[in-house]
Design a protein around this motif. Sequence first.
Motif, PDB file in Angstrom:
ATOM      1  N   ALA A   3       0.861  -1.179   0.000  1.00 15.46           N
ATOM      2  CA  ALA A   3       0.000   0.000   0.000  1.00 15.46           C
ATOM      3  C   ALA A   3       0.899   1.231   0.000  1.00 15.46           C
ATOM      4  CB  ALA A   3      -0.907   0.002   1.222  1.00 15.46           C
ATOM      5  N   THR A   4       0.281   2.399  -0.034  1.00 16.66           N
ATOM      6  CA  THR A   4       1.004   3.663   0.023  1.00 16.66           C
ATOM      7  C   THR A   4       0.537   4.431   1.247  1.00 16.66           C
ATOM      8  OG1 THR A   4       1.124   3.735  -2.396  1.00 16.66           O
ATOM      9  CG2 THR A   4       1.498   5.803  -1.223  1.00 16.66           C
ATOM     10  N   ALA A   5       1.494   4.914   2.041  1.00 20.48           N
ATOM     11  CA  ALA A   5       1.145   5.714   3.211  1.00 20.48           C
ATOM     12  C   ALA A   5       0.387   6.951   2.742  1.00 20.48           C
ATOM     13  CB  ALA A   5       2.394   6.115   3.971  1.00 20.48           C
ATOM     14  N   TYR A   6      -0.726   7.240   3.395  1.00 21.33           N
ATOM     15  CA  TYR A   6      -1.582   8.362   3.007  1.00 21.33           C
ATOM     16  C   TYR A   6      -1.578   9.442   4.084  1.00 21.33           C
ATOM     17  CZ  TYR A   6      -5.753  10.751   1.245  1.00 21.33           C
ATOM     18  OH  TYR A   6      -6.644  11.668   0.776  1.00 21.33           O
ATOM     19  N   THR A   7      -1.867   9.065   5.317  1.00 21.38           N
ATOM     20  CA  THR A   7      -1.820  10.018   6.431  1.00 21.38           C
ATOM     21  C   THR A   7      -1.091   9.361   7.590  1.00 21.38           C
ATOM     22  OG1 THR A   7      -3.900   9.266   7.432  1.00 21.38           O
ATOM     23  CG2 THR A   7      -4.047  11.035   5.789  1.00 21.38           C
ATOM     24  N   TYR A   8      -0.516  10.200   8.464  1.00 21.79           N
ATOM     25  CA  TYR A   8       0.117   9.696   9.678  1.00 21.79           C
ATOM     26  C   TYR A   8       0.166  10.812  10.709  1.00 21.79           C
ATOM     27  CZ  TYR A   8       3.488   7.962  13.007  1.00 21.79           C
ATOM     28  OH  TYR A   8       4.090   7.581  14.171  1.00 21.79           O
ATOM     29  N   ASP A   9      -0.266  10.504  11.918  1.00 16.07           N
ATOM     30  CA  ASP A   9      -0.235  11.451  13.022  1.00 16.07           C
ATOM     31  C   ASP A   9       0.804  10.971  14.034  1.00 16.07           C
ATOM     32  OD1 ASP A   9      -1.325  13.681  14.683  1.00 16.07           O
ATOM     33  OD2 ASP A   9      -1.863  11.992  16.000  1.00 16.07           O
ATOM     34  N   ASP A  21      -5.834  -0.134  -5.252  1.00 15.35           N
ATOM     35  CA  ASP A  21      -7.049   0.237  -5.979  1.00 15.35           C
ATOM     36  C   ASP A  21      -7.593   1.599  -5.529  1.00 15.35           C
ATOM     37  OD1 ASP A  21      -8.247  -0.235  -3.521  1.00 15.35           O
ATOM     38  OD2 ASP A  21      -9.544  -1.845  -4.231  1.00 15.35           O
ATOM     39  N   GLY A  22      -6.857   2.290  -4.632  1.00 20.07           N
ATOM     40  CA  GLY A  22      -7.254   3.620  -4.174  1.00 20.07           C
ATOM     41  C   GLY A  22      -8.100   3.632  -2.917  1.00 20.07           C
ATOM     42  N   THR A  23      -8.398   2.470  -2.368  1.00 25.36           N
ATOM     43  CA  THR A  23      -9.214   2.382  -1.159  1.00 25.36           C
ATOM     44  C   THR A  23      -8.409   2.805   0.065  1.00 25.36           C
ATOM     45  OG1 THR A  23     -10.424   0.520  -2.096  1.00 25.36           O
ATOM     46  CG2 THR A  23     -10.595   0.842   0.289  1.00 25.36           C
ATOM     47  N   PRO A  24      -8.890   3.801   0.828  1.00 22.79           N
ATOM     48  CA  PRO A  24      -8.187   4.172   2.061  1.00 22.79           C
ATOM     49  C   PRO A  24      -8.548   3.202   3.189  1.00 22.79           C
ATOM     50  CG  PRO A  24     -10.051   5.630   1.710  1.00 22.79           C
ATOM     51  CD  PRO A  24      -9.999   4.703   0.528  1.00 22.79           C
TER      52      PRO A  24
END
Length: 67
Positions: A3-9, A21-24
């Motif tokens: 997958a690709t990292a999208y957000t991280y806090d 496939d673009g699903t978060p």
Amino acid sequence: MQATAYTYDTESRSGSVLLDDGTPVPFDAPAFDAGGLRLLRPGQRVRIETEGEGESLRITLVTLQTL
């Protein structure tokens, strides 16, 4: 699975990834901690392990994808 990292806090050590496939899909601190990472930047390729399917899909491990 990749997958690709999208957000991280950094404070909660949680975030989300984008499947190919673009699903978060969100992940929580235990999944992040299981991978032994210290930081995650959006756009990094990661390897994830999951359990469940569909709405109950849950990430159990997030680590960097190595070649």
